[in-house]
Design a protein around this motif. Structure first.
Motif, PDB file in Angstrom:
ATOM      1  N   ALA A   1      -0.544   2.890   5.743  1.00 45.84           N
ATOM      2  CA  ALA A   1       0.333   3.402   4.694  1.00 45.84           C
ATOM      3  C   ALA A   1       0.081   4.881   4.446  1.00 45.84           C
ATOM      4  O   ALA A   1       1.023   5.682   4.304  1.00 45.84           O
ATOM      5  CB  ALA A   1       0.114   2.604   3.405  1.00 45.84           C
ATOM      6  N   HIS A   2      -1.187   5.271   4.391  1.00 43.42           N
ATOM      7  CA  HIS A   2      -1.561   6.667   4.183  1.00 43.42           C
ATOM      8  C   HIS A   2      -0.983   7.547   5.290  1.00 43.42           C
ATOM      9  O   HIS A   2      -0.434   8.635   5.037  1.00 43.42           O
ATOM     10  CB  HIS A   2      -3.083   6.785   4.142  1.00 43.42           C
ATOM     11  CG  HIS A   2      -3.591   8.155   3.840  1.00 43.42           C
ATOM     12  ND1 HIS A   2      -3.800   9.106   4.822  1.00 43.42           N
ATOM     13  CD2 HIS A   2      -3.930   8.750   2.665  1.00 43.42           C
ATOM     14  CE1 HIS A   2      -4.256  10.211   4.276  1.00 43.42           C
ATOM     15  NE2 HIS A   2      -4.349  10.030   2.965  1.00 43.42           N
TER      16      HIS A   2
ATOM     17  N   VAL B   1       5.572   3.892  13.867  1.00 37.07           N
ATOM     18  CA  VAL B   1       4.111   3.940  13.741  1.00 37.07           C
ATOM     19  C   VAL B   1       3.531   2.663  14.343  1.00 37.07           C
ATOM     20  O   VAL B   1       3.927   1.562  13.961  1.00 37.07           O
ATOM     21  CB  VAL B   1       3.703   4.085  12.260  1.00 37.07           C
ATOM     22  CG1 VAL B   1       2.194   4.134  12.128  1.00 37.07           C
ATOM     23  CG2 VAL B   1       4.321   5.353  11.680  1.00 37.07           C
ATOM     24  N   ARG B   2       2.592   2.835  15.284  1.00 41.65           N
ATOM     25  CA  ARG B   2       2.077   1.692  16.039  1.00 41.65           C
ATOM     26  C   ARG B   2       0.576   1.502  15.795  1.00 41.65           C
ATOM     27  O   ARG B   2      -0.254   2.135  16.461  1.00 41.65           O
ATOM     28  CB  ARG B   2       2.341   1.903  17.531  1.00 41.65           C
ATOM     29  CG  ARG B   2       3.813   2.066  17.898  1.00 41.65           C
ATOM     30  CD  ARG B   2       3.962   2.234  19.387  1.00 41.65           C
ATOM     31  NE  ARG B   2       5.353   2.399  19.797  1.00 41.65           N
ATOM     32  CZ  ARG B   2       5.790   3.412  20.535  1.00 41.65           C
ATOM     33  NH1 ARG B   2       4.940   4.360  20.933  1.00 41.65           N
ATOM     34  NH2 ARG B   2       7.058   3.488  20.879  1.00 41.65           N
TER      35      ARG B   2
ATOM     36  N   GLU C   1       0.819  -1.210   0.000  1.00 41.20           N
ATOM     37  CA  GLU C   1       0.000   0.000   0.000  1.00 41.20           C
ATOM     38  C   GLU C   1       0.853   1.261   0.000  1.00 41.20           C
ATOM     39  O   GLU C   1       0.493   2.255  -0.634  1.00 41.20           O
ATOM     40  CB  GLU C   1      -0.939  -0.003   1.211  1.00 41.20           C
ATOM     41  CG  GLU C   1      -2.139  -0.913   1.045  1.00 41.20           C
ATOM     42  CD  GLU C   1      -3.057  -0.461  -0.077  1.00 41.20           C
ATOM     43  OE1 GLU C   1      -3.117   0.748  -0.360  1.00 41.20           O
ATOM     44  OE2 GLU C   1      -3.715  -1.322  -0.682  1.00 41.20           O
ATOM     45  N   ILE C   2       1.980   1.234   0.699  1.00 40.97           N
ATOM     46  CA  ILE C   2       2.879   2.386   0.663  1.00 40.97           C
ATOM     47  C   ILE C   2       3.357   2.624  -0.763  1.00 40.97           C
ATOM     48  O   ILE C   2       3.340   3.752  -1.269  1.00 40.97           O
ATOM     49  CB  ILE C   2       4.081   2.179   1.601  1.00 40.97           C
ATOM     50  CG1 ILE C   2       3.632   2.130   3.063  1.00 40.97           C
ATOM     51  CG2 ILE C   2       5.096   3.305   1.411  1.00 40.97           C
ATOM     52  CD1 ILE C   2       4.752   1.763   4.028  1.00 40.97           C
ATOM     53  N   VAL C   3       3.787   1.552  -1.423  1.00 39.91           N
ATOM     54  CA  VAL C   3       4.276   1.680  -2.800  1.00 39.91           C
ATOM     55  C   VAL C   3       3.177   2.219  -3.707  1.00 39.91           C
ATOM     56  O   VAL C   3       3.386   3.175  -4.474  1.00 39.91           O
ATOM     57  CB  VAL C   3       4.791   0.321  -3.317  1.00 39.91           C
ATOM     58  CG1 VAL C   3       5.132   0.414  -4.808  1.00 39.91           C
ATOM     59  CG2 VAL C   3       6.006  -0.133  -2.518  1.00 39.91           C
ATOM     60  N   ARG C   4       1.999   1.634  -3.629  1.00 35.48           N
ATOM     61  CA  ARG C   4       0.897   2.030  -4.502  1.00 35.48           C
ATOM     62  C   ARG C   4       0.506   3.495  -4.283  1.00 35.48           C
ATOM     63  O   ARG C   4       0.366   4.272  -5.244  1.00 35.48           O
ATOM     64  CB  ARG C   4      -0.306   1.120  -4.252  1.00 35.48           C
ATOM     65  CG  ARG C   4      -1.504   1.427  -5.155  1.00 35.48           C
ATOM     66  CD  ARG C   4      -2.651   0.483  -4.879  1.00 35.48           C
ATOM     67  NE  ARG C   4      -2.343  -0.892  -5.267  1.00 35.48           N
ATOM     68  CZ  ARG C   4      -2.168  -1.899  -4.431  1.00 35.48           C
ATOM     69  NH1 ARG C   4      -2.274  -1.710  -3.123  1.00 35.48           N
ATOM     70  NH2 ARG C   4      -1.892  -3.105  -4.885  1.00 35.48           N
TER      71      ARG C   4
ATOM     72  N   ALA D   1      13.453   9.764   1.926  1.00 37.20           N
ATOM     73  CA  ALA D   1      12.932   9.036   3.077  1.00 37.20           C
ATOM     74  C   ALA D   1      12.905   7.558   2.759  1.00 37.20           C
ATOM     75  O   ALA D   1      12.807   7.149   1.596  1.00 37.20           O
ATOM     76  CB  ALA D   1      11.528   9.515   3.448  1.00 37.20           C
ATOM     77  N   VAL D   2      12.983   6.764   3.829  1.00 39.10           N
ATOM     78  CA  VAL D   2      12.865   5.312   3.738  1.00 39.10           C
ATOM     79  C   VAL D   2      11.725   4.883   4.647  1.00 39.10           C
ATOM     80  O   VAL D   2      11.626   5.323   5.794  1.00 39.10           O
ATOM     81  CB  VAL D   2      14.175   4.623   4.157  1.00 39.10           C
ATOM     82  CG1 VAL D   2      13.986   3.122   4.273  1.00 39.10           C
ATOM     83  CG2 VAL D   2      15.285   4.952   3.159  1.00 39.10           C
ATOM     84  N   LEU D   3      10.851   4.028   4.125  1.00 36.59           N
ATOM     85  CA  LEU D   3       9.713   3.531   4.894  1.00 36.59           C
ATOM     86  C   LEU D   3       9.799   2.011   4.951  1.00 36.59           C
ATOM     87  O   LEU D   3      10.064   1.362   3.938  1.00 36.59           O
ATOM     88  CB  LEU D   3       8.388   3.954   4.256  1.00 36.59           C
ATOM     89  CG  LEU D   3       8.164   5.458   4.127  1.00 36.59           C
ATOM     90  CD1 LEU D   3       8.624   5.960   2.760  1.00 36.59           C
ATOM     91  CD2 LEU D   3       6.709   5.829   4.327  1.00 36.59           C
ATOM     92  N   SER D   4       9.566   1.462   6.134  1.00 35.53           N
ATOM     93  CA  SER D   4       9.723   0.025   6.316  1.00 35.53           C
ATOM     94  C   SER D   4       8.473  -0.613   6.898  1.00 35.53           C
ATOM     95  O   SER D   4       7.960  -0.169   7.930  1.00 35.53           O
ATOM     96  CB  SER D   4      10.916  -0.268   7.238  1.00 35.53           C
ATOM     97  OG  SER D   4      10.966  -1.645   7.554  1.00 35.53           O
ATOM     98  N   GLY D   5       8.030  -1.668   6.231  1.00 41.01           N
ATOM     99  CA  GLY D   5       6.956  -2.498   6.759  1.00 41.01           C
ATOM    100  C   GLY D   5       7.473  -3.855   7.172  1.00 41.01           C
ATOM    101  O   GLY D   5       6.705  -4.809   7.284  1.00 41.01           O
ATOM    102  N   LEU D   6       8.776  -3.955   7.428  1.00 34.09           N
ATOM    103  CA  LEU D   6       9.385  -5.225   7.789  1.00 34.09           C
ATOM    104  C   LEU D   6       8.865  -5.715   9.139  1.00 34.09           C
ATOM    105  O   LEU D   6       8.716  -4.937  10.079  1.00 34.09           O
ATOM    106  CB  LEU D   6      10.904  -5.084   7.864  1.00 34.09           C
ATOM    107  CG  LEU D   6      11.624  -4.787   6.539  1.00 34.09           C
ATOM    108  CD1 LEU D   6      13.082  -4.439   6.808  1.00 34.09           C
ATOM    109  CD2 LEU D   6      11.523  -5.981   5.590  1.00 34.09           C
TER     110      LEU D   6
END
Length: 210
Positions: free
Chosen positions: A189-190, A155-156, A15-18, A66-71
C-alpha cells in the motif's frame, strides 16, 4: 489528493485507505459491505456499491486524482474475479475521463528477476502451477488495463505478509527485485501511494519486495 480505493476491505485495500487518510488525502472507499471496513476518518467517504455496474461506479470515481485497486481473488475458487471487476472499474474511469490508475497483480505474472538461483526458480514454478487459474486471471486483468486509456501502473508483489509499514522495500520498474520473496501488505500500500505521482511508473509493471 482525492483518491478512490476499490477492494477497500481487503488486506492491501484497507492499508491504502488507512495510510492515505493519515497522509491527509480525501478517500472514497468502494465496498459491498461497509461493516467489513474498520477504518474511519473525517476525510473518508464509504461508497456502497455492487461492482457489476460501471454506471453506478461513475459517481465514485468522478473528479478523482487517482484510483487504486486491490481487487483480486481471495482463493482459487474466485479465479476470474480480478479481470471481471477491473473491466467494470475501467469502464467507469473511461466514462469519467479519470486517468491515473494503480492496480495490484502478483510477481509470477511479470518477468522473472535476473540473478535468481535454482531454488527461487523452482519455488516460483511450483507456486505458479498450484495457483495457475489465479495467475491466468491476473494476466487477463493486466492485459485489460494495458489496453485501457488510463495512465496505469501494475504493482506486482510476491508472497504477502501481515506486517506494519517499514518503507524498506525494493522496487523494479519493468522487472522484479532479485530474491524478493516476501512483502507486507502495508508496504505494498505504501509503495502504491508513493507511485501515484511517479511518471516513471506510468504504463509500467513494477515489482516490489523486501
Amino acid at each position: 489528493m482525492k483518491l478512490t480505493v476499490f477492494g477497500a476491505t481487503g488486506g492491501i485495500g484497507k492499508e491504502i485507505v488507512r495510510q492515505a487518510l493519515d497522509a491527509g488525502h480525501e478517500v472514497t472507499a468502494v465496498v459491498r459491505d461497509p461493516a467489513r471496513l474498520p477504518v474511519t476518518g473525517d476525510r473518508l467517504e464509504v461508497f456502497r456499491a455492487d461492482l457489476g455496474d460501471p454506471g453506478v461506479l461513475r459517481a465514485a470515481v468522478a473528479g478523482r486524482d487517482a484510483v487504486l485497486s486491490g481487487l483480486g481473488a481471495r482463493g482459487r475458487g474466485d479465479a476470474g474475479v480480478a479481470v471481471k471487476l477491473t473491466r467494470t472499474v475501467l469502464a467507469a474511469l473511461e466514462a469519467e475521463e479519470v486517468r491515473r490508475l494503480l492496480v495490484v497483480s502478483a510477481a509470477p505474472v511479470g518477468p522473472e528477476p535476473e540473478g535468481d538461483g535454482l531454488v527461487d526458480r523452482a519455488v516460483r514454478g511450483i507456486v505458479s502451477a498450484v495457483l495457475k487459474d489465479i495467475y491466468a486471471d491476473l494476466r487477463e486483468m493486466e492485459a485489460a488495463v494495458a489496453r485501457s486509456a488510463t495512465d496505469w501502473t501494475v504493482v506486482r508483489p510476491p508472497r504477502l505478509q501481515d506486517k506494519p509499514v517499514s518503507a524498506r522495500y525494493r522496487t523494479v520498474v519493468g522487472g522484479f527485485p532479485a530474491r524478493g520473496r516476501f512483502i507486507g501488505r502495508a508496504d505494498v500500500a505504501h509503495a502504491m501511494l508513493g507511485m501515484i505521482g511517479d511518471a516513471g511508473t506510468v504504463k509500467q509493471g513494477v515489482g516490489v519486495a523486501y
